[in-house]
Design a protein around this motif. Structure first.
Motif, PDB file in Angstrom:
ATOM      1  N   PRO A  73    -107.547 -88.013 -13.652  1.00 34.15           N
ATOM      2  CA  PRO A  73    -106.732 -88.318 -12.448  1.00 34.15           C
ATOM      3  C   PRO A  73    -105.201 -87.596 -12.638  1.00 34.15           C
ATOM      4  O   PRO A  73    -104.961 -87.526 -13.599  1.00 34.15           O
ATOM      5  CB  PRO A  73    -106.586 -89.880 -12.832  1.00 34.15           C
ATOM      6  N   GLN A  74    -104.858 -87.017 -11.557  1.00 30.81           N
ATOM      7  CA  GLN A  74    -103.793 -86.347 -11.203  1.00 30.81           C
ATOM      8  C   GLN A  74    -102.581 -87.356 -10.497  1.00 30.81           C
ATOM      9  O   GLN A  74    -102.971 -87.873  -9.618  1.00 30.81           O
ATOM     10  CB  GLN A  74    -104.099 -85.154 -10.702  1.00 30.81           C
ATOM     11  N   PRO A  75    -101.397 -87.492 -11.048  1.00 29.34           N
ATOM     12  CA  PRO A  75    -100.461 -88.174 -10.254  1.00 29.34           C
ATOM     13  C   PRO A  75    -100.089 -87.381  -9.069  1.00 29.34           C
ATOM     14  O   PRO A  75     -99.479 -86.233  -9.036  1.00 29.34           O
ATOM     15  CB  PRO A  75     -99.269 -88.264 -11.280  1.00 29.34           C
ATOM     16  N   THR A  83     -96.194 -93.486  -5.536  1.00 30.53           N
ATOM     17  CA  THR A  83     -97.095 -92.429  -6.701  1.00 30.53           C
ATOM     18  C   THR A  83     -98.590 -93.189  -6.783  1.00 30.53           C
ATOM     19  O   THR A  83     -98.713 -94.309  -7.149  1.00 30.53           O
ATOM     20  CB  THR A  83     -96.393 -92.446  -8.042  1.00 30.53           C
ATOM     21  N   MET A  84     -99.433 -92.220  -6.674  1.00 31.19           N
ATOM     22  CA  MET A  84    -101.050 -92.753  -6.717  1.00 31.19           C
ATOM     23  C   MET A  84    -101.513 -91.756  -7.826  1.00 31.19           C
ATOM     24  O   MET A  84    -101.257 -90.828  -8.073  1.00 31.19           O
ATOM     25  CB  MET A  84    -101.472 -92.677  -5.532  1.00 31.19           C
ATOM     26  N   GLN A  85    -102.865 -92.146  -8.360  1.00 30.82           N
ATOM     27  CA  GLN A  85    -103.352 -91.626  -9.295  1.00 30.82           C
ATOM     28  C   GLN A  85    -104.828 -91.158  -8.622  1.00 30.82           C
ATOM     29  O   GLN A  85    -105.558 -92.261  -8.155  1.00 30.82           O
ATOM     30  CB  GLN A  85    -103.688 -92.351 -10.523  1.00 30.82           C
ATOM     31  N   ILE A  86    -105.051 -89.778  -8.385  1.00 30.07           N
ATOM     32  CA  ILE A  86    -106.442 -89.525  -7.801  1.00 30.07           C
ATOM     33  C   ILE A  86    -107.086 -88.628  -8.640  1.00 30.07           C
ATOM     34  O   ILE A  86    -106.388 -87.516  -9.180  1.00 30.07           O
ATOM     35  CB  ILE A  86    -106.015 -89.004  -6.521  1.00 30.07           C
ATOM     36  N   LYS A 163    -113.124 -88.956  -6.266  1.00 25.28           N
ATOM     37  CA  LYS A 163    -113.752 -89.962  -6.802  1.00 25.28           C
ATOM     38  C   LYS A 163    -113.030 -91.534  -6.609  1.00 25.28           C
ATOM     39  O   LYS A 163    -113.532 -92.373  -6.456  1.00 25.28           O
ATOM     40  CB  LYS A 163    -113.896 -89.681  -8.345  1.00 25.28           C
ATOM     41  N   ASN A 164    -111.652 -91.463  -7.110  1.00 27.59           N
ATOM     42  CA  ASN A 164    -110.839 -92.609  -7.121  1.00 27.59           C
ATOM     43  C   ASN A 164    -109.405 -92.485  -6.508  1.00 27.59           C
ATOM     44  O   ASN A 164    -108.828 -91.544  -6.839  1.00 27.59           O
ATOM     45  CB  ASN A 164    -110.704 -93.572  -8.352  1.00 27.59           C
ATOM     46  N   ILE A 165    -108.901 -93.276  -5.752  1.00 29.95           N
ATOM     47  CA  ILE A 165    -107.534 -93.418  -5.289  1.00 29.95           C
ATOM     48  C   ILE A 165    -107.050 -94.662  -5.613  1.00 29.95           C
ATOM     49  O   ILE A 165    -107.262 -95.647  -5.183  1.00 29.95           O
ATOM     50  CB  ILE A 165    -107.441 -93.143  -3.777  1.00 29.95           C
ATOM     51  N   LEU A 166    -106.038 -94.657  -6.889  1.00 32.03           N
ATOM     52  CA  LEU A 166    -105.324 -95.820  -7.341  1.00 32.03           C
ATOM     53  C   LEU A 166    -103.873 -95.695  -7.024  1.00 32.03           C
ATOM     54  O   LEU A 166    -103.042 -95.170  -7.645  1.00 32.03           O
ATOM     55  CB  LEU A 166    -105.612 -95.556  -8.840  1.00 32.03           C
ATOM     56  N   PRO A 167    -103.545 -96.534  -6.205  1.00 33.83           N
ATOM     57  CA  PRO A 167    -102.095 -96.821  -5.833  1.00 33.83           C
ATOM     58  C   PRO A 167    -101.470 -97.609  -6.803  1.00 33.83           C
ATOM     59  O   PRO A 167    -102.069 -98.063  -7.593  1.00 33.83           O
ATOM     60  CB  PRO A 167    -102.108 -97.552  -4.440  1.00 33.83           C
TER      61      PRO A 167
END
Length: 303
Positions: A73-75, A83-86, A163-167
């Motif tokens: 994951p990248q910020p 800011t999200m982690q993707i 793959k994932n988008i984490l807010p």
């Protein structure tokens, strides 16, 4: 002579070992980048090859199959400062082994850094809601940029997937509450539709039952009316037949008068309180009385 023979045998064995060691077989879907005296010489494809001893060397063994790399994951920061982690998954394939071997020092690391930079640039122009609903658009944009950038490295980027988008946690909690409320709303709608359907079926059942009951009552009344009509018709027919028979017998005035008395007797047995007696019947009544007295007087007294 014996030492010379041993030396010759040893030399032959060494030469055979060198030859065997320099015979190479390249497997399917692979390629070998060859260097001769430190410079690029050729690219070996699938099959049997011979390497010049002490001059040629295999610089790089390359797989031509499609490869998958899952980057951590990248910020990233959206346009509205969220800011999200993707994390991304890149599907790529090596199309030019020479360019892949000499184009960049560490191709996988280069693709990872380029993917992260591209992702930040694209997400930075989008708001959170748009980011969550535009996954396919983001994938397509990243793929085009990566494919163009990695072309000088002999790499073809076939597909990129987020793959994932984490807010942030608070946004995730709000989204979970919203999703829960939406599920509850849909459940209520389904329950209401089920109850509505059940009530409709019950009402239809009552309606059909009422229709069947009304049809049964109607059928009963029709049959009763038909029975009464048939009975009346039978009575009228019998009466008509009797009149016909009576008429064919040519009855005398006495017989007709007697029939009138019978009809008068039936009328008298009814519930009428007033009876109008025709004059003919009155005279016949007197005649009947006279006949009765005559019969009584002629009867012997001893009997």
């Amino acid at each position: 002579m014996e030492p010379v023979i041993y030396v010759a045998i040893a030399l032959i064995i060494v030469i055979l070992l060198i030859i065997i060691a320099n015979v190479k077989v390249v497997p399917q879907a692979h390629a070998y980048v060859m260097e001769r005296l430190g410079a690029f010489h050729s690219t070996w494809g699938t099959g049997l090859h011979f390497k010049v001893p002490f001059a040629d060397r295999i610089a790089k063994k390359v797989s031509l199959k499609e490869q998958v790399v899952d980057f951590p994951p990248q910020p990233v920061i959206t346009k509205d400062n969220v800011t999200m982690q993707i994390d991304t998954v890149v599907y790529f394939q090596i199309t030019d082994p020479k360019m892949y071997a000499y184009g960049v020092e560490n191709p996988i690391s280069a693709i990872e850094n380029l993917s992260a930079t591209t992702l930040r640039n694209i997400i930075g122009e989008m708001e959170l809601d748009h980011t969550l609903t535009s996954r396919d658009i983001i994938n397509s944009k990243i793929r085009v940029i990566l494919d163009e950038a990695t072309d000088p490295w002999g790499i073809k980027v076939n597909r990129v997937e987020l793959k994932n988008i984490l807010p942030p946690r608070e946004i995730q909690d709000a989204m979970e509450k919203q999703m829960k409320a939406e599920r509850e709303r849909r459940a209520k709608i389904l329950d209401a539709e089920g109850e509505k359907r059940s009530e409709i079926l019950v009402a239809e059942g009552h309606k059909e039952a009422a229709i069947l009951k009304a049809d049964a009552v109607k059928e009963t009344k029709i049959r009763e009316a038909q029975g009464e009509a048939e009975a009346i018709i039978s009575v009228q027919k019998a009466y008509a037949d009797s009149l016909k028979m009576l008429n064919e017998a040519s009855p005398t005035d006495r017989v007709i008068a007697l029939k009138s008395l019978e009809a008068f007797q039936k009328a008298a047995d009814g519930k009428a309180t007033k009876i109008i007696i025709p004059s003919d019947i009155q005279s016949m009544a007197g005649l009947a009385t006279s006949l009765r007295e005559l019969v009584v007087d002629s009867t012997p007294k001893g009997n």
